[in-house]
Design a protein around this motif. Structure first.
Motif, PDB file in Angstrom:
ATOM      1  N   ALA A 162      58.122  44.622  -5.369  1.00  0.00           N
ATOM      2  CA  ALA A 162      59.374  44.232  -6.017  1.00  0.00           C
ATOM      3  C   ALA A 162      59.779  42.821  -5.595  1.00  0.00           C
ATOM      4  O   ALA A 162      60.225  42.010  -6.418  1.00  0.00           O
ATOM      5  CB  ALA A 162      60.477  45.228  -5.663  1.00  0.00           C
ATOM      6  N   GLY A 163      59.618  42.509  -4.306  1.00  0.00           N
ATOM      7  CA  GLY A 163      59.939  41.172  -3.818  1.00  0.00           C
ATOM      8  C   GLY A 163      59.046  40.111  -4.427  1.00  0.00           C
ATOM      9  O   GLY A 163      59.518  39.020  -4.784  1.00  0.00           O
ATOM     10  N   LEU A 164      57.760  40.420  -4.584  1.00  0.00           N
ATOM     11  CA  LEU A 164      56.824  39.479  -5.190  1.00  0.00           C
ATOM     12  C   LEU A 164      57.183  39.190  -6.643  1.00  0.00           C
ATOM     13  O   LEU A 164      57.123  38.041  -7.095  1.00  0.00           O
ATOM     14  CB  LEU A 164      55.395  40.030  -5.105  1.00  0.00           C
ATOM     15  CG  LEU A 164      54.693  39.943  -3.746  1.00  0.00           C
ATOM     16  CD1 LEU A 164      53.424  40.797  -3.749  1.00  0.00           C
ATOM     17  CD2 LEU A 164      54.364  38.498  -3.398  1.00  0.00           C
ATOM     18  N   LYS A 165      57.560  40.225  -7.386  1.00  0.00           N
ATOM     19  CA  LYS A 165      57.916  40.036  -8.801  1.00  0.00           C
ATOM     20  C   LYS A 165      59.108  39.097  -8.956  1.00  0.00           C
ATOM     21  O   LYS A 165      59.065  38.144  -9.744  1.00  0.00           O
ATOM     22  CB  LYS A 165      58.237  41.391  -9.438  1.00  0.00           C
ATOM     23  CG  LYS A 165      57.035  42.255  -9.744  1.00  0.00           C
ATOM     24  CD  LYS A 165      57.472  43.555 -10.393  1.00  0.00           C
ATOM     25  CE  LYS A 165      56.261  44.441 -10.701  1.00  0.00           C
ATOM     26  NZ  LYS A 165      56.676  45.743 -11.289  1.00  0.00           N
TER      27      LYS A 165
ATOM     28  N   ALA B  45      60.398  36.991  -6.770  1.00  0.00           N
ATOM     29  CA  ALA B  45      60.091  35.656  -6.255  1.00  0.00           C
ATOM     30  C   ALA B  45      59.242  34.874  -7.252  1.00  0.00           C
ATOM     31  O   ALA B  45      59.416  33.658  -7.415  1.00  0.00           O
ATOM     32  CB  ALA B  45      59.363  35.765  -4.914  1.00  0.00           C
ATOM     33  N   LEU B  46      58.332  35.549  -7.937  1.00  0.00           N
ATOM     34  CA  LEU B  46      57.483  34.887  -8.946  1.00  0.00           C
ATOM     35  C   LEU B  46      58.318  34.322 -10.087  1.00  0.00           C
ATOM     36  O   LEU B  46      58.144  33.152 -10.478  1.00  0.00           O
ATOM     37  CB  LEU B  46      56.455  35.882  -9.488  1.00  0.00           C
ATOM     38  CG  LEU B  46      55.588  35.395 -10.659  1.00  0.00           C
ATOM     39  CD1 LEU B  46      54.780  34.170 -10.254  1.00  0.00           C
ATOM     40  CD2 LEU B  46      54.668  36.513 -11.150  1.00  0.00           C
ATOM     41  N   TRP B  47      59.250  35.101 -10.629  1.00  0.00           N
ATOM     42  CA  TRP B  47      60.056  34.621 -11.754  1.00  0.00           C
ATOM     43  C   TRP B  47      60.980  33.490 -11.346  1.00  0.00           C
ATOM     44  O   TRP B  47      61.159  32.517 -12.092  1.00  0.00           O
ATOM     45  CB  TRP B  47      60.855  35.782 -12.349  1.00  0.00           C
ATOM     46  CG  TRP B  47      59.998  36.733 -13.127  1.00  0.00           C
ATOM     47  CD1 TRP B  47      59.753  38.043 -12.834  1.00  0.00           C
ATOM     48  CD2 TRP B  47      59.239  36.450 -14.316  1.00  0.00           C
ATOM     49  NE1 TRP B  47      58.891  38.591 -13.763  1.00  0.00           N
ATOM     50  CE2 TRP B  47      58.564  37.638 -14.679  1.00  0.00           C
ATOM     51  CE3 TRP B  47      59.068  35.306 -15.100  1.00  0.00           C
ATOM     52  CZ2 TRP B  47      57.737  37.707 -15.801  1.00  0.00           C
ATOM     53  CZ3 TRP B  47      58.236  35.383 -16.213  1.00  0.00           C
ATOM     54  CH2 TRP B  47      57.591  36.571 -16.551  1.00  0.00           C
ATOM     55  N   LEU B  48      61.564  33.579 -10.145  1.00  0.00           N
ATOM     56  CA  LEU B  48      62.424  32.505  -9.654  1.00  0.00           C
ATOM     57  C   LEU B  48      61.637  31.204  -9.497  1.00  0.00           C
ATOM     58  O   LEU B  48      62.078  30.128  -9.907  1.00  0.00           O
ATOM     59  CB  LEU B  48      63.032  32.896  -8.300  1.00  0.00           C
ATOM     60  CG  LEU B  48      64.230  33.847  -8.309  1.00  0.00           C
ATOM     61  CD1 LEU B  48      64.555  34.284  -6.883  1.00  0.00           C
ATOM     62  CD2 LEU B  48      65.443  33.174  -8.947  1.00  0.00           C
ATOM     63  N   THR B  49      60.457  31.321  -8.897  1.00  0.00           N
ATOM     64  CA  THR B  49      59.632  30.141  -8.635  1.00  0.00           C
ATOM     65  C   THR B  49      59.137  29.508  -9.928  1.00  0.00           C
ATOM     66  O   THR B  49      59.140  28.279 -10.075  1.00  0.00           O
ATOM     67  CB  THR B  49      58.435  30.529  -7.749  1.00  0.00           C
ATOM     68  OG1 THR B  49      58.912  31.145  -6.546  1.00  0.00           O
ATOM     69  CG2 THR B  49      57.608  29.314  -7.375  1.00  0.00           C
TER      70      THR B  49
ATOM     71  N   LEU C 169      48.754  35.976  -7.936  1.00  0.00           N
ATOM     72  CA  LEU C 169      47.558  36.576  -7.349  1.00  0.00           C
ATOM     73  C   LEU C 169      47.933  37.697  -6.389  1.00  0.00           C
ATOM     74  O   LEU C 169      47.339  38.780  -6.408  1.00  0.00           O
ATOM     75  CB  LEU C 169      46.747  35.500  -6.611  1.00  0.00           C
ATOM     76  CG  LEU C 169      45.492  35.978  -5.871  1.00  0.00           C
ATOM     77  CD1 LEU C 169      44.483  36.577  -6.850  1.00  0.00           C
ATOM     78  CD2 LEU C 169      44.856  34.828  -5.098  1.00  0.00           C
ATOM     79  N   SER C 170      48.936  37.444  -5.550  1.00  0.00           N
ATOM     80  CA  SER C 170      49.365  38.460  -4.583  1.00  0.00           C
ATOM     81  C   SER C 170      49.889  39.705  -5.288  1.00  0.00           C
ATOM     82  O   SER C 170      49.641  40.833  -4.856  1.00  0.00           O
ATOM     83  CB  SER C 170      50.445  37.886  -3.662  1.00  0.00           C
ATOM     84  OG  SER C 170      49.928  36.835  -2.881  1.00  0.00           O
ATOM     85  N   LEU C 171      50.627  39.501  -6.370  1.00  0.00           N
ATOM     86  CA  LEU C 171      51.171  40.633  -7.121  1.00  0.00           C
ATOM     87  C   LEU C 171      50.044  41.441  -7.763  1.00  0.00           C
ATOM     88  O   LEU C 171      50.048  42.689  -7.718  1.00  0.00           O
ATOM     89  CB  LEU C 171      52.123  40.110  -8.198  1.00  0.00           C
ATOM     90  CG  LEU C 171      52.983  41.133  -8.936  1.00  0.00           C
ATOM     91  CD1 LEU C 171      53.855  41.916  -7.960  1.00  0.00           C
ATOM     92  CD2 LEU C 171      53.846  40.433  -9.973  1.00  0.00           C
TER      93      LEU C 171
ATOM     94  N   LEU D 135      48.725  40.579   5.067  1.00  0.00           N
ATOM     95  CA  LEU D 135      48.215  39.210   4.980  1.00  0.00           C
ATOM     96  C   LEU D 135      48.374  38.660   3.570  1.00  0.00           C
ATOM     97  O   LEU D 135      48.612  37.467   3.376  1.00  0.00           O
ATOM     98  CB  LEU D 135      46.737  39.175   5.376  1.00  0.00           C
ATOM     99  CG  LEU D 135      46.392  39.035   6.870  1.00  0.00           C
ATOM    100  CD1 LEU D 135      44.883  38.973   7.040  1.00  0.00           C
ATOM    101  CD2 LEU D 135      47.038  37.807   7.470  1.00  0.00           C
ATOM    102  N   ASN D 136      48.238  39.534   2.582  1.00  0.00           N
ATOM    103  CA  ASN D 136      48.397  39.112   1.198  1.00  0.00           C
ATOM    104  C   ASN D 136      49.810  38.576   0.953  1.00  0.00           C
ATOM    105  O   ASN D 136      49.988  37.473   0.430  1.00  0.00           O
ATOM    106  CB  ASN D 136      48.118  40.312   0.281  1.00  0.00           C
ATOM    107  CG  ASN D 136      48.285  39.977  -1.187  1.00  0.00           C
ATOM    108  OD1 ASN D 136      47.991  38.878  -1.614  1.00  0.00           O
ATOM    109  ND2 ASN D 136      48.779  40.940  -1.947  1.00  0.00           N
ATOM    110  N   VAL D 137      50.826  39.334   1.347  1.00  0.00           N
ATOM    111  CA  VAL D 137      52.213  38.896   1.170  1.00  0.00           C
ATOM    112  C   VAL D 137      52.505  37.694   2.061  1.00  0.00           C
ATOM    113  O   VAL D 137      53.242  36.784   1.676  1.00  0.00           O
ATOM    114  CB  VAL D 137      53.193  40.046   1.472  1.00  0.00           C
ATOM    115  CG1 VAL D 137      54.645  39.578   1.327  1.00  0.00           C
ATOM    116  CG2 VAL D 137      52.941  41.225   0.533  1.00  0.00           C
ATOM    117  N   ARG D 138      51.899  37.666   3.252  1.00  0.00           N
ATOM    118  CA  ARG D 138      52.128  36.524   4.141  1.00  0.00           C
ATOM    119  C   ARG D 138      51.615  35.227   3.514  1.00  0.00           C
ATOM    120  O   ARG D 138      52.204  34.155   3.683  1.00  0.00           O
ATOM    121  CB  ARG D 138      51.465  36.726   5.499  1.00  0.00           C
ATOM    122  CG  ARG D 138      51.974  35.714   6.532  1.00  0.00           C
ATOM    123  CD  ARG D 138      51.107  35.641   7.762  1.00  0.00           C
ATOM    124  NE  ARG D 138      50.919  36.922   8.376  1.00  0.00           N
ATOM    125  CZ  ARG D 138      50.116  37.103   9.431  1.00  0.00           C
ATOM    126  NH1 ARG D 138      49.447  36.071   9.945  1.00  0.00           N
ATOM    127  NH2 ARG D 138      49.961  38.301   9.962  1.00  0.00           N
TER     128      ARG D 138
END
Length: 288
Positions: free
Chosen positions: A38-41, A43-47, A82-84, A169-172
């Motif tokens: 959820a955090g990755l999603k 963060a992706l749209w914001l970025t 990629l991480s997502l 490590l992926n999220v990091r």
């Protein structure tokens, strides 16, 4: 630990294999995975949204610091995407040929993200050195506004990824990309202030170089850790000698050999070993 015992025909050698998930602090990997996704999603749209704004702003302001930050933000979009994808793909079930499933994709994503950060950093430093030799005029007011907006976006994205970065490590890798952008925004703000109030146009490339130097350290550590996992090195928090001694101290075990400890993916440590246990009746007890 999970494992079983299979004595050989002579009744003297047993083998044990097992995996352990978690780090002793959080025993809910499914919850961690859901929260991280959820955090990755978000963060992706914001970025992605602010990337376009920063490219336009950097071009209009003729600011290398802003364009450098936009370059990092573009790699962030790729890194977060990629991480997502990997966060979903690595959870696909194993097969007869891939018994661990696709868990290692997480480590490959971390390696790719770290490597891309190092490459982009080298390009930015090269461009900044050219600007030091030939300074160019800047639109400091626009540069300041865009950099301030980038700082806010990156703080929000970093907050979204912070918890997941401690376990994966992926999220990091994605988190480090966002932190690099956050530092880039700070550097761009300082450069804009220096140009606006001191007339020091060289602050722009200098800020780019300082920002990149801060990024390289974290990127290199991420690459090194992911390579260690891919090479199946013993996790740094585990002493293989202590594990060997502990197994050797088990009642019924006379010796231990072919001991291997490695990381499958973040939070999953595996071990295999052969032990000599002369009494077949003690094999299951020794393994447990």
């Amino acid at each position: 630990m999970r494992g079983d015992c299979a004595p050989l025909a002579n009744g003297r050698v047993a083998s044990a294999r097992g995996t352990h998930e978690g780090d002793g602090h959080d025993h809910d990997p499914v919850h961690r995975h859901t929260a991280a996704t959820a955090g990755l999603k978000l963060a992706l749209w914001l970025t992605l949204a602010f990337f376009f704004a920063e490219v336009v702003g950097g071009w209009m302001a003729n600011s290398l610091a802003l364009l450098a930050d936009a370059g990092h933000m573009f790699t962030d979009v790729g890194a977060l995407g990629l991480s997502l994808f990997v966060a979903w793909f690595s959870r696909q079930p194993g097969t007869a040929r891939k018994t661990y499933g696709y868990l290692r994709w997480e480590i490959l994503a971390a390696f790719i993200n770290g490597s891309v950060l190092l490459l982009v950093s080298a390009v930015i430093v090269w461009e900044a050195l050219g600007r030091l030799r030939n300074p160019e005029p800047l639109e400091s007011g626009l540069m300041l506004v865009v950099a301030s907006g980038g700082l806010v976006v990156n703080i929000i994205a970093a907050r979204l990824l912070h918890a997941g970065a401690a376990h994966s490590l992926n999220v990091r890798g994605a988190y480090l990309h966002v932190i690099s952008d956050l530092l880039g925004s700070v550097a761009a703000i300082l450069a804009a202030l220096a140009v606006r109030y001191q007339g020091w146009t060289m602050a722009d490339p200098v800020a780019s170089i300082v920002m990149t130097a801060l990024i390289v350290r974290g990127a290199w550590q991420l690459v090194r850790e992911s390579v260690d996992v891919l090479l199946e090195a013993v996790p740094p928090h585990i002493s293989i000698d202590a594990v060997r001694a502990a197994i050797g101290a088990v009642r019924g075990v006379t010796s231990v050999h072919d001991l291997h400890i490695w990381t499958v993916t973040s939070g999953m440590v595996a071990m295999s070993a052969h032990v000599v246990a002369p009494d077949p009746a003690q094999h299951q007890e020794a393994l447990e």
